[in-house]
Scaffold this motif. Structure first.
Motif, PDB file in Angstrom:
ATOM      1  N   ARG A 101      -0.579   5.963  -7.245  1.00 56.61           N
ATOM      2  CA  ARG A 101      -2.192   4.636  -7.358  1.00 56.61           C
ATOM      3  C   ARG A 101      -2.505   4.583  -6.923  1.00 56.61           C
ATOM      4  NH1 ARG A 101       3.064   1.407  -9.731  1.00 56.61           N
ATOM      5  NH2 ARG A 101       2.550   1.494 -11.967  1.00 56.61           N
ATOM      6  N   SER A 102      -4.350   5.258  -6.843  1.00 54.53           N
ATOM      7  CA  SER A 102      -5.773   5.228  -5.879  1.00 54.53           C
ATOM      8  C   SER A 102      -4.811   3.607  -5.665  1.00 54.53           C
ATOM      9  CB  SER A 102      -6.336   5.307  -6.949  1.00 54.53           C
ATOM     10  OG  SER A 102      -6.389   6.257  -6.839  1.00 54.53           O
ATOM     11  N   ARG A 103      -5.688   3.379  -4.309  1.00 53.52           N
ATOM     12  CA  ARG A 103      -5.114   2.222  -3.680  1.00 53.52           C
ATOM     13  C   ARG A 103      -6.329   1.704  -2.444  1.00 53.52           C
ATOM     14  NH1 ARG A 103      -1.204   3.945   0.929  1.00 53.52           N
ATOM     15  NH2 ARG A 103      -3.312   6.309  -0.427  1.00 53.52           N
ATOM     16  N   LEU A 123       1.173  -1.186   0.029  1.00 51.98           N
ATOM     17  CA  LEU A 123       0.017   0.121  -0.397  1.00 51.98           C
ATOM     18  C   LEU A 123       0.701   1.292  -0.013  1.00 51.98           C
ATOM     19  CD1 LEU A 123      -2.902  -1.298   2.728  1.00 51.98           C
ATOM     20  CD2 LEU A 123      -3.214  -0.809  -0.281  1.00 51.98           C
ATOM     21  N   GLY A 180       2.017   1.962  -3.108  1.00 47.53           N
ATOM     22  CA  GLY A 180       0.835   2.303  -4.305  1.00 47.53           C
ATOM     23  C   GLY A 180       0.865   4.221  -3.630  1.00 47.53           C
ATOM     24  N   ARG A 181       0.936   4.391  -2.592  1.00 47.96           N
ATOM     25  CA  ARG A 181       0.956   6.088  -2.622  1.00 47.96           C
ATOM     26  C   ARG A 181       2.198   6.150  -3.458  1.00 47.96           C
ATOM     27  NH1 ARG A 181       3.566   7.955   0.972  1.00 47.96           N
ATOM     28  NH2 ARG A 181       3.407   6.782   2.380  1.00 47.96           N
ATOM     29  N   VAL A 201      -4.631  -6.482  -1.729  1.00 44.67           N
ATOM     30  CA  VAL A 201      -3.910  -4.887  -2.571  1.00 44.67           C
ATOM     31  C   VAL A 201      -4.662  -5.015  -3.452  1.00 44.67           C
ATOM     32  CG1 VAL A 201      -2.618  -3.261  -2.338  1.00 44.67           C
ATOM     33  CG2 VAL A 201      -2.287  -4.630  -0.401  1.00 44.67           C
ATOM     34  N   LEU A 246      -4.606  -1.501  -6.933  1.00 45.22           N
ATOM     35  CA  LEU A 246      -4.266  -0.538  -7.414  1.00 45.22           C
ATOM     36  C   LEU A 246      -5.353  -0.385  -8.092  1.00 45.22           C
ATOM     37  CD1 LEU A 246      -0.633  -0.650  -6.633  1.00 45.22           C
ATOM     38  CD2 LEU A 246      -1.859  -0.378  -5.390  1.00 45.22           C
TER      39      LEU A 246
END
Length: 192
Positions: free
Chosen positions: A50-52, A42, A45-46, A68, A70
């Motif tokens: 990217r949206s997570r 996560l 991803g941040r 998870v 993304l």
């Protein structure tokens, strides 16, 4: 110390006394190892913009979820990340991921709207541990035929703006050291 003594001390201090049964708040969570992998993914991803989603529910496997998820709007892709502390039922796990990936492909069409569908991509994030490495080395052909482009997947998940390759990926993860590295099953055995 007997409870009566505690009540007497509380009474003398003019303070309420409360006894409580509960789990030790400092005790490690049952799924702490798995959560470490998810937390790190996560975080990546941040960092890559990217949206997570954490534990994204799926229809394909009732009661199960994607560890998870993304969403990369720039690359128009939905990424499914399955995190593995240890391998259990390898064949069942591959089938489960493929079912979830098929469902993500349906979602990718809906998310794309009028502009056109997104693409769905799936990978495994595996704890870098001797037992897991031994499984990969014991079944190299299974891993070679199921997972591809491990190095490209690492680059995708650690760099902003890099689309995932085609095909399911796999990589080693050390969440405490904050590293992802490619999985490279043993060298092929030549027969003949």
């Amino acid at each position: 110390m007997p409870a009566e003594l505690w009540f007497a001390i509380a009474d003398a201090l003019g303070m309420p006394l409360r006894f409580e049964f509960g789990r030790d708040p400092l005790q490690e969570l049952e799924d702490a190892g798995h959560l470490e992998l998810q937390e790190f993914m996560l975080e990546l991803g941040r960092q890559t913009g990217r949206s997570r989603s954490f534990e994204l529910t799926v229809k394909a496997s009732p009661g199960y979820s994607v560890d998870v998820g993304l969403r990369d709007d720039a690359q128009r892709v939905l990424l499914l990340e399955e995190c593995w502390n240890t391998f259990g039922n390898l064949g069942g796990s591959v089938r489960s991921t493929r079912r979830k990936h098929a469902e993500m492909e349906e979602l990718a069409i809906a998310v794309g709207g009028e502009i056109g569908p997104y693409r769905a991509a799936a990978c495994w994030i595996v704890r870098d541990a001797p037992r897991n490495r031994a499984v990969v080395e014991r079944y190299p052909e299974i891993f070679r035929t199921t997972f591809i482009n491990s190095s490209e997947w690492v680059r995708c998940l650690t760099s902003p703006g890099v689309a995932p390759p085609r095909g399911m990926g796999i990589m080693w993860c050390n969440p405490r050291a904050k590293t992802l590295t490619p999985v490279r099953p043993g060298t092929p055995v030549l027969v003949g």
